[in-house]
Design a protein around this motif. Structure first.
Motif, PDB file in Angstrom:
ATOM      1  N   HIS A 187       0.934  -1.050   0.034  1.00 39.62           N
ATOM      2  CA  HIS A 187      -0.016  -0.152  -0.142  1.00 39.62           C
ATOM      3  C   HIS A 187       0.839   1.274   0.021  1.00 39.62           C
ATOM      4  N   LEU A 188       1.755   1.363   1.048  1.00 39.95           N
ATOM      5  CA  LEU A 188       2.812   2.370   1.095  1.00 39.95           C
ATOM      6  C   LEU A 188       3.582   2.834  -0.216  1.00 39.95           C
ATOM      7  N   LEU A 189       4.123   1.492  -0.735  1.00 37.66           N
ATOM      8  CA  LEU A 189       4.613   1.834  -2.536  1.00 37.66           C
ATOM      9  C   LEU A 189       3.955   2.583  -3.226  1.00 37.66           C
ATOM     10  N   ARG A 190       2.403   2.267  -3.128  1.00 35.01           N
ATOM     11  CA  ARG A 190       1.577   2.749  -4.151  1.00 35.01           C
ATOM     12  C   ARG A 190       1.272   4.368  -3.654  1.00 35.01           C
ATOM     13  N   VAL A 191       1.450   4.338  -2.413  1.00 32.72           N
ATOM     14  CA  VAL A 191       1.006   6.011  -1.683  1.00 32.72           C
ATOM     15  C   VAL A 191       2.291   6.732  -2.260  1.00 32.72           C
ATOM     16  N   PHE A 192       3.373   6.074  -2.299  1.00 36.17           N
ATOM     17  CA  PHE A 192       4.595   6.992  -2.704  1.00 36.17           C
ATOM     18  C   PHE A 192       4.756   7.477  -3.985  1.00 36.17           C
ATOM     19  N   GLY A 193       4.128   6.482  -4.839  1.00 35.79           N
ATOM     20  CA  GLY A 193       4.198   6.593  -6.382  1.00 35.79           C
ATOM     21  C   GLY A 193       2.992   7.832  -6.777  1.00 35.79           C
ATOM     22  N   GLU A 194       1.775   7.707  -5.889  1.00 40.76           N
ATOM     23  CA  GLU A 194       0.664   8.647  -6.155  1.00 40.76           C
ATOM     24  C   GLU A 194       1.066  10.016  -5.685  1.00 40.76           C
ATOM     25  N   TYR A 195       1.908  10.035  -4.271  1.00 39.32           N
ATOM     26  CA  TYR A 195       2.508  11.376  -3.742  1.00 39.32           C
ATOM     27  C   TYR A 195       3.215  12.159  -5.073  1.00 39.32           C
ATOM     28  N   ASN A 196       4.033  11.295  -5.533  1.00 39.81           N
ATOM     29  CA  ASN A 196       4.841  11.855  -6.669  1.00 39.81           C
ATOM     30  C   ASN A 196       4.153  12.583  -7.593  1.00 39.81           C
ATOM     31  N   LYS A 197       3.314  11.905  -7.966  1.00 40.18           N
ATOM     32  CA  LYS A 197       2.415  12.364  -9.282  1.00 40.18           C
ATOM     33  C   LYS A 197       1.725  13.636  -8.712  1.00 40.18           C
ATOM     34  N   ILE A 198       1.144  13.776  -7.495  1.00 40.34           N
ATOM     35  CA  ILE A 198       0.403  14.978  -7.029  1.00 40.34           C
ATOM     36  C   ILE A 198       1.317  16.321  -6.799  1.00 40.34           C
ATOM     37  N   SER A 199       2.657  15.848  -6.101  1.00 43.29           N
ATOM     38  CA  SER A 199       3.456  16.806  -5.503  1.00 43.29           C
ATOM     39  C   SER A 199       4.601  17.105  -6.625  1.00 43.29           C
ATOM     40  N   GLY A 200       4.990  16.061  -7.641  1.00 39.87           N
ATOM     41  CA  GLY A 200       5.922  16.513  -8.360  1.00 39.87           C
ATOM     42  C   GLY A 200       7.276  16.084  -7.728  1.00 39.87           C
ATOM     43  N   ARG A 201       7.177  15.717  -6.413  1.00 40.35           N
ATOM     44  CA  ARG A 201       8.543  15.375  -5.662  1.00 40.35           C
ATOM     45  C   ARG A 201       8.444  13.805  -5.139  1.00 40.35           C
ATOM     46  N   ASP A 202       9.620  13.416  -4.901  1.00 41.40           N
ATOM     47  CA  ASP A 202       9.895  12.082  -4.167  1.00 41.40           C
ATOM     48  C   ASP A 202       9.317  12.502  -2.555  1.00 41.40           C
ATOM     49  N   ILE A 203       8.927  11.378  -1.944  1.00 39.62           N
ATOM     50  CA  ILE A 203       8.386  11.658  -0.638  1.00 39.62           C
ATOM     51  C   ILE A 203       9.402  11.814   0.254  1.00 39.62           C
ATOM     52  N   GLU A 204      10.684  11.177  -0.199  1.00 44.22           N
ATOM     53  CA  GLU A 204      11.735  11.708   0.689  1.00 44.22           C
ATOM     54  C   GLU A 204      12.305  12.655   0.813  1.00 44.22           C
ATOM     55  N   ASP A 205      12.446  13.416  -0.634  1.00 47.03           N
ATOM     56  CA  ASP A 205      12.564  14.900  -0.686  1.00 47.03           C
ATOM     57  C   ASP A 205      11.549  15.780   0.377  1.00 47.03           C
ATOM     58  N   SER A 206      10.181  15.232   0.092  1.00 44.99           N
ATOM     59  CA  SER A 206       9.498  16.043   0.985  1.00 44.99           C
ATOM     60  C   SER A 206       9.529  15.971   2.470  1.00 44.99           C
ATOM     61  N   ILE A 207      10.100  14.901   2.959  1.00 46.47           N
ATOM     62  CA  ILE A 207      10.393  14.724   4.467  1.00 46.47           C
ATOM     63  C   ILE A 207      11.542  15.787   4.834  1.00 46.47           C
ATOM     64  N   LYS A 208      12.542  15.618   3.606  1.00 41.42           N
ATOM     65  CA  LYS A 208      13.983  16.568   4.197  1.00 41.42           C
ATOM     66  C   LYS A 208      13.290  17.743   4.260  1.00 41.42           C
ATOM     67  N   ARG A 209      12.356  18.446   3.334  1.00 44.16           N
ATOM     68  CA  ARG A 209      11.968  19.807   3.155  1.00 44.16           C
ATOM     69  C   ARG A 209      11.426  20.217   4.486  1.00 44.16           C
ATOM     70  N   GLU A 210      10.231  19.187   4.785  1.00 47.28           N
ATOM     71  CA  GLU A 210       9.340  19.465   6.153  1.00 47.28           C
ATOM     72  C   GLU A 210       9.888  19.317   7.256  1.00 47.28           C
ATOM     73  N   MET A 211      10.846  18.536   7.555  1.00 37.37           N
ATOM     74  CA  MET A 211      11.119  18.127   8.928  1.00 37.37           C
ATOM     75  C   MET A 211      12.604  17.913   8.934  1.00 37.37           C
ATOM     76  N   SER A 212      13.240  18.023  10.383  1.00 39.19           N
ATOM     77  CA  SER A 212      14.676  18.137  10.633  1.00 39.19           C
ATOM     78  C   SER A 212      14.890  17.030  11.636  1.00 39.19           C
ATOM     79  N   GLY A 213      16.124  16.774  12.082  1.00 37.59           N
ATOM     80  CA  GLY A 213      16.511  15.856  12.972  1.00 37.59           C
ATOM     81  C   GLY A 213      16.224  14.777  13.041  1.00 37.59           C
TER      82      GLY A 213
END
Length: 301
Positions: A187-213
């Motif tokens: 399910h999560l692998l599908r979510v990551f793919g879908e997320y990429n389509k919506i945001s134009g970003r990889d989920i990992e990039d977004s986590i790095k941008r949005e959070m820290s530490g």
């Protein structure tokens, strides 16, 4: 015979580390348990205690780790990471983000037996904020482990994460927790793919941008383990050795805990990702008996 050889290796002045490496690095966890029993019967002493007093440094850490059953080793590492001042967050993340529900339940039970305390209580006492909440969620071992993928739910989850992060000012980390700590891998692998389509970003990039530490670290670890657990461990090993100095705690923990589970896959992944063998990295980054036993656990180049 192994117990006898180990006894000989420790008798008199000096210790024969080569014999210790030869035996312990080439036996399975189950066989090492039998050797411990045989040693105790023959000598009336605990093998781990004897080795502990004879050896030192990282070599000793590897040897003692090899004598423990997997959940005992994980529990020991978690306890060590939290005792004293400061916490080795990387240890909590490495273990809790990569183990299955069954493994986490066993670690919880083992921790209680070994240390007389609840792992969850110790984690609560040693961490805080959202990072703590993610770890506690992982400790409940409540992840869905089926293969079911609900496409409507996938779309909703991707949208929720997007709206909780990239699409707003500030980040609603609870949404990330709910999706990343609860849903199953497929399910999560599908979510990551879908997320990429919506945001134009990889989920990992977004986590790095949005959070820290530590919070970013634990979410990234979960994502990486879902995508490819062997790549996650390969990267952890690479980072523990590249640059100046070696993070031995990480190197030892992964080499000991994965030796019998997926070391071959981790090695293959390491070579693919970095164009150099894990063997050559260990060779260049460690020395002495510590190097020898790690190379044996790693297996050939």
């Amino acid at each position: 015979a192994d117990a006898q050889k180990l006894r000989e290796a420790m008798k008199g002045t000096g210790t024969d580390e080569a014999v210790i490496t030869e035996i312990l690095a080439h036996r399975t966890i189950a066989q090492r348990q039998r050797i411990k029993e045989a040693f105790k019967q023959a000598v009336g002493k605990d093998l781990a205690d004897e080795l502990s007093s004879e050896l030192s440094g990282n070599f000793r850490k590897v040897v003692l780790g090899l004598l423990m059953l997997a959940p005992v080793y994980d529990a020991h590492e978690l306890m060590t990471a939290m005792k004293g001042a400061g916490t080795e967050e990387a240890c909590l993340i490495d273990i809790l983000a990569s183990r299955s529900n069954a493994e986490i339940k066993t670690i919880n039970a083992t921790y209680k037996t070994q240390y007389g305390k609840d792992l969850e209580d110790d984690v609560r006492g040693d961490t805080s904020g959202m990072f703590q909440r993610v770890l506690i969620s992982l400790l409940t071992a409540g992840r869905n482990e089926s293969d079911a993928v609900d496409e409507a739910q996938v779309a909703q989850d991707a949208k929720d994460i997007y709206e909780a992060g990239e699409a707003r000012w500030g980040t609603d980390e609870v949404k990330f927790l709910t999706v990343l700590c609860v849903r199953n891998q497929k399910h999560l692998l599908r979510v990551f793919g879908e997320y990429n389509k919506i945001s134009g970003r990889d989920i990992e990039d977004s986590i790095k941008r949005e959070m820290s530490g530590s919070l970013a670290d634990v979410f990234l670890a979960i994502v990486k383990c879902m995508k490819n657990k062997h790549a996650f461990f390969a990267e952890r090993l690479y980072k523990s050795m590249k640059g100046l100095g070696t993070t031995d705690t990480v190197l030892v923990r992964i080499m000991v805990s994965r030796a019998e589970i997926d070391m071959l896959d981790i090695k293959a992944q390491f070579l693919k990702m970095y164009g150099k063998s894990l063997h050559s990295f260990i060779q260049g980054d460690t020395s002495g008996d510590y190097r020898k036993i790690l190379l044996e656990l790693c297996g050939g180049d």
